[in-house]
Design a protein around this motif. Structure first.
Motif, PDB file in Angstrom:
ATOM      1  N   GLY B  43       0.850  -1.185   0.000  1.00 12.20           N
ATOM      2  CA  GLY B  43       0.000   0.000   0.000  1.00 12.20           C
ATOM      3  C   GLY B  43       0.883   1.231   0.000  1.00 12.20           C
ATOM      4  N   LEU B  44       0.587   2.163  -0.906  1.00 12.88           N
ATOM      5  CA  LEU B  44       1.369   3.396  -0.984  1.00 12.88           C
ATOM      6  C   LEU B  44       0.455   4.510  -0.485  1.00 12.88           C
ATOM      7  CD1 LEU B  44       4.221   3.843  -2.065  1.00 12.88           C
ATOM      8  CD2 LEU B  44       3.224   4.387  -4.274  1.00 12.88           C
ATOM      9  N   VAL B  45       0.744   5.026   0.711  1.00  8.25           N
ATOM     10  CA  VAL B  45      -0.161   6.025   1.278  1.00  8.25           C
ATOM     11  C   VAL B  45       0.593   7.319   1.540  1.00  8.25           C
ATOM     12  CG1 VAL B  45      -1.568   4.224   2.339  1.00  8.25           C
ATOM     13  CG2 VAL B  45       0.230   5.317   3.674  1.00  8.25           C
ATOM     14  N   GLY B  46      -0.173   8.366   1.809  1.00  6.59           N
ATOM     15  CA  GLY B  46       0.440   9.668   2.058  1.00  6.59           C
ATOM     16  C   GLY B  46      -0.559  10.767   1.768  1.00  6.59           C
ATOM     17  N   PRO B  47      -0.278  11.979   2.235  1.00 13.35           N
ATOM     18  CA  PRO B  47      -1.225  13.075   2.017  1.00 13.35           C
ATOM     19  C   PRO B  47      -1.317  13.447   0.537  1.00 13.35           C
ATOM     20  CG  PRO B  47       0.831  13.902   2.908  1.00 13.35           C
ATOM     21  CD  PRO B  47       0.932  12.411   2.939  1.00 13.35           C
ATOM     22  N   ASN B  48      -2.307  14.258   0.196  1.00 18.71           N
ATOM     23  CA  ASN B  48      -2.418  14.740  -1.179  1.00 18.71           C
ATOM     24  C   ASN B  48      -1.144  15.481  -1.559  1.00 18.71           C
ATOM     25  OD1 ASN B  48      -4.988  13.825  -1.750  1.00 18.71           O
ATOM     26  ND2 ASN B  48      -5.963  15.635  -0.884  1.00 18.71           N
ATOM     27  N   GLY B  49      -0.681  15.253  -2.776  1.00 21.69           N
ATOM     28  CA  GLY B  49       0.508  15.953  -3.228  1.00 21.69           C
ATOM     29  C   GLY B  49       1.804  15.335  -2.737  1.00 21.69           C
ATOM     30  N   ALA B  50       1.721  14.138  -2.157  1.00 28.04           N
ATOM     31  CA  ALA B  50       2.930  13.498  -1.641  1.00 28.04           C
ATOM     32  C   ALA B  50       3.768  12.890  -2.755  1.00 28.04           C
ATOM     33  CB  ALA B  50       2.560  12.420  -0.629  1.00 28.04           C
ATOM     34  N   GLY B  51       3.160  12.721  -3.937  1.00 24.29           N
ATOM     35  CA  GLY B  51       3.883  12.149  -5.066  1.00 24.29           C
ATOM     36  C   GLY B  51       3.528  10.700  -5.352  1.00 24.29           C
ATOM     37  N   LYS B  52       2.454  10.215  -4.732  1.00 22.93           N
ATOM     38  CA  LYS B  52       2.081   8.801  -4.889  1.00 22.93           C
ATOM     39  C   LYS B  52       1.762   8.460  -6.343  1.00 22.93           C
ATOM     40  CE  LYS B  52      -1.520   9.115  -2.159  1.00 22.93           C
ATOM     41  NZ  LYS B  52      -1.619  10.535  -1.807  1.00 22.93           N
ATOM     42  N   SER B  53       0.853   9.244  -6.934  1.00 23.35           N
ATOM     43  CA  SER B  53       0.460   8.956  -8.315  1.00 23.35           C
ATOM     44  C   SER B  53       1.618   9.169  -9.276  1.00 23.35           C
ATOM     45  CB  SER B  53      -0.720   9.831  -8.719  1.00 23.35           C
ATOM     46  OG  SER B  53      -1.809   9.624  -7.850  1.00 23.35           O
ATOM     47  N   THR B  54       2.425  10.196  -8.976  1.00 24.04           N
ATOM     48  CA  THR B  54       3.593  10.472  -9.812  1.00 24.04           C
ATOM     49  C   THR B  54       4.534   9.268  -9.811  1.00 24.04           C
ATOM     50  OG1 THR B  54       3.389  12.755  -9.106  1.00 24.04           O
ATOM     51  CG2 THR B  54       5.398  12.154 -10.270  1.00 24.04           C
ATOM     52  N   LEU B  55       4.735   8.682  -8.628  1.00 23.38           N
ATOM     53  CA  LEU B  55       5.598   7.515  -8.522  1.00 23.38           C
ATOM     54  C   LEU B  55       5.034   6.366  -9.365  1.00 23.38           C
ATOM     55  CD1 LEU B  55       7.966   5.990  -7.347  1.00 23.38           C
ATOM     56  CD2 LEU B  55       6.643   5.583  -5.265  1.00 23.38           C
ATOM     57  N   LEU B  56       3.712   6.204  -9.277  1.00 20.14           N
ATOM     58  CA  LEU B  56       3.060   5.130 -10.028  1.00 20.14           C
ATOM     59  C   LEU B  56       3.328   5.285 -11.528  1.00 20.14           C
ATOM     60  CD1 LEU B  56       1.515   3.019  -8.505  1.00 20.14           C
ATOM     61  CD2 LEU B  56      -0.619   4.139  -9.101  1.00 20.14           C
ATOM     62  N   LEU B  57       3.261   6.541 -12.005  1.00 15.29           N
ATOM     63  CA  LEU B  57       3.453   6.786 -13.433  1.00 15.29           C
ATOM     64  C   LEU B  57       4.899   6.527 -13.876  1.00 15.29           C
ATOM     65  CD1 LEU B  57       1.290  10.004 -13.865  1.00 15.29           C
ATOM     66  CD2 LEU B  57       0.801   7.757 -14.800  1.00 15.29           C
ATOM     67  N   HIS B  58       5.809   6.417 -12.909  1.00 16.38           N
ATOM     68  CA  HIS B  58       7.195   6.085 -13.258  1.00 16.38           C
ATOM     69  C   HIS B  58       7.404   4.593 -13.432  1.00 16.38           C
ATOM     70  CE1 HIS B  58       8.220  10.217 -12.124  1.00 16.38           C
ATOM     71  NE2 HIS B  58       9.341  10.019 -12.787  1.00 16.38           N
TER      72      HIS B  58
END
Lengths: 257, 265
Positions: B43-58
């Motif tokens: 599970g990749l969690v964190g506040p909004n803007g933490a970079g979670k989705s950005t990491l996924l796109l990498h």
């Protein structure tokens, strides 16, 4: 949000539904060409066209109410324009209609417009109501319609309701906060909404593109085409091309006699 | 876990010193290090803007920042993109983005056809993928006319049809009603692939992931076993995370579930 269908009856099974979309596209396109190039005084030919279309409608098993509703959507616009022609066009003798006088030429033009548009609209309904939109677009691609155009059509079909839903949500949010649209300065709001909708669509476009890349998109949309052009397709094309052609020639003959 | 029940140590995802700035200069990732083994559920969690989705796109090279990303040892570079995009199934948050074709069939067949499968093979994959998500016979439907829960499952089917080794999901449980959410959790639990789940839904993470990674300010702030991370209130609070009211994770739940899973297998 309510979910509307653009091609509500296209799932209905019928001999026409099972035909390769290419046959319907090509056949009905030629049919419409033949129809609109027929001189208006070949009444027998027009009657034959109508009979052919009614026959196809019968084969398509479409509910007649659906067909009538669709015809009634388009026709009033055309007729509204054509209806005035008999009063303004001169020549071909005139008839008195109470205080108004109507010219023969004008009547012929009215008939010409009305008959041809009705027959053409019917042909389009026959095509669109018996072919799922996705298959229609695939048929076009098979017929070498430029991919830019077919992709546009297919994305429009997919996203038009997503877009209208979004616009409707925005309108509700706006109206919930007391917007009346009564004053000129409120036009600004509409401008902002249009801009927002555009920006959102643009961003969605980027996300859709990323989703396409994520599944290996490399510039060409692949497709599985579930139809083949067989005997039934040739028979259909021959029917909708040769029958009207024969009727037209025959009608010339009758006129000459 | 591998098929034989033993823990394997084949690396599925290796991220080293990954940094990414959006074109407007916003730094979304700031030296991320992450190592995920094959078969793990993270599970990749964190506040909004933490970079979670950005990491996924990498993970599949949609975005490429500085640093190193490897998928099963394969560096994410242009030459490998085709193979990497087959192996990493990325499911976007909004099904309206993921499902762009006029019919469900075309959408689920899109990936396999891009991979070069023949129409017949693709058709077989579509049938298989739709059966896996419990939507047999939906091929001719348009995504617009499905329920939101169904759309989410079709979105997952569109990557399952490519037989991915890694499933990367962005907010899979958002906007789902409770039943659809539970069904989705069960569906994901039943898929024998490596999973990376980005979400704010901590109970959902607790249900399907053994491991939780907390991302904050573009770097990994915590990484550990799901129960120990999610029960550390101080840690959660420092990174803008909270468990929903009334939800208290218990260590036993985890073991009970493992037990049940072992029974099933």
């Amino acid at each position: 949000m309510q979910h509307s269908f653009l091609d509500s009856y296209s799932g209905l099974d019928s001999p026409l539904r099972r035909l390769d979309p290419r046959a319907k596209l090509a056949g009905l396109f030629i049919f419409v060409l033949l129809c609109v190039t027929t001189p208006p005084n070949l009444y027998v030919a027009f009657a034959a066209y109508l009979v052919l279309e009614l026959m196809l409608l019968f084969l398509s098993r479409l509910p007649w109410r659906h067909v009538a509703a669709r015809v009634l959507v388009v026709l009033p616009f055309i007729l509204a324009v054509a209806l005035f022609l008999p009063f303004f066009k001169k020549g071909g003798g005139s008839y008195n209609l109470g205080p108004l006088s109507v010219s023969g030429h004008g009547l012929l033009v009215l008939w010409n417009v009305a008959a041809k548009s009705t027959l053409s609209v019917l042909a389009v309904i026959l095509l669109s109501s018996t072919t799922p939109f996705a298959d229609l677009v695939k048929g076009m691609r098979k017929m070498r319609v430029p991919e830019l155009l077919t992709s546009l059509l297919s994305f429009t079909y997919r996203y038009i309701f997503v877009l209208t839903d979004e616009a409707q949500r925005m309108r509700r949010a706006r109206d919930s906060r007391g917007w009346k649209g009564r004053w000129l300065w409120q036009a600004r709001t509409v401008g902002h909404m249009v801009a927002t909708l555009f920006l959102r669509s643009y961003e969605r476009g980027e996300r859709v593109y990323a989703a396409m890349l994520a599944r290996g998109y490399d510039g060409s949309l692949p497709m599985v085409y579930g139809y083949s052009f067989g005997d039934a397709e040739w028979a259909f094309v021959c029917l909708v091309v040769l029958a009207p052609l024969a009727a037209r020639v025959l009608s010339y003959g009758l006129l000459a006699v | 876990m591998g098929k034989d029940g033993k823990v394997h140590h084949r690396p599925a995802i290796e991220v080293k010193g990954l940094t990414y700035e959006y074109p407007d200069g916003t730094r979304a990732l700031n030296g991320v290090d992450l190592f995920i083994e094959e078969g793990e559920s993270v599970g990749l969690v964190g506040p909004n803007g933490a970079g979670k989705s950005t990491l996924l796109l990498h993970l599949n090279g949609i975005l490429r920042g500085r640093g190193e990303v490897r998928i099963f040892g394969l560096p994410v570079v242009r030459e490998n993109l085709k193979e990497i995009r087959r192996r990493v199934g990325l499911v976007f948050q909004d099904p309206d983005d993921q499902l762009f074709s006029p019919t469900v069939f075309d959408d689920v067949a899109f990936g396999p056809l891009n991979m070069g499968l023949s129409p017949a093979e693709a058709e077989e994959e579509v049938r298989r993928a739709l059966a896996m998500v419990g939507l047999k016979g939906m091929e001719r439907r348009s995504a617009h006319h499905l329920s939101f829960g169904q759309q989410k499952r079709v979105a997952i089917a569109t990557v399952l049809s490519m037989r991915p080794d890694i499933l990367a999901l962005d907010e899979p449980s958002s906007n789902l009603d409770p039943r659809a959410r539970r069904e989705l959790a069960e569906l994901l639990q039943g898929l024998p692939v490596t999973k990376v789940v980005v979400t704010h839904d901590l109970p959902f993470v607790f249900q399907i992931c053994e491991r939780v990674v907390v991302l904050d300010g573009g770097r990994v702030a915590a990484d550990g076993e799901a129960f120990s991370v999610l029960s550390d209130e101080g840690l959660l609070e420092r990174h803008g995370l909270e468990l929903p009211y009334g939800f208290y994770p218990r260590g036993e739940d985890r073991r009970e579930r493992e037990g049940r899973r072992a029974d099933r297998e």
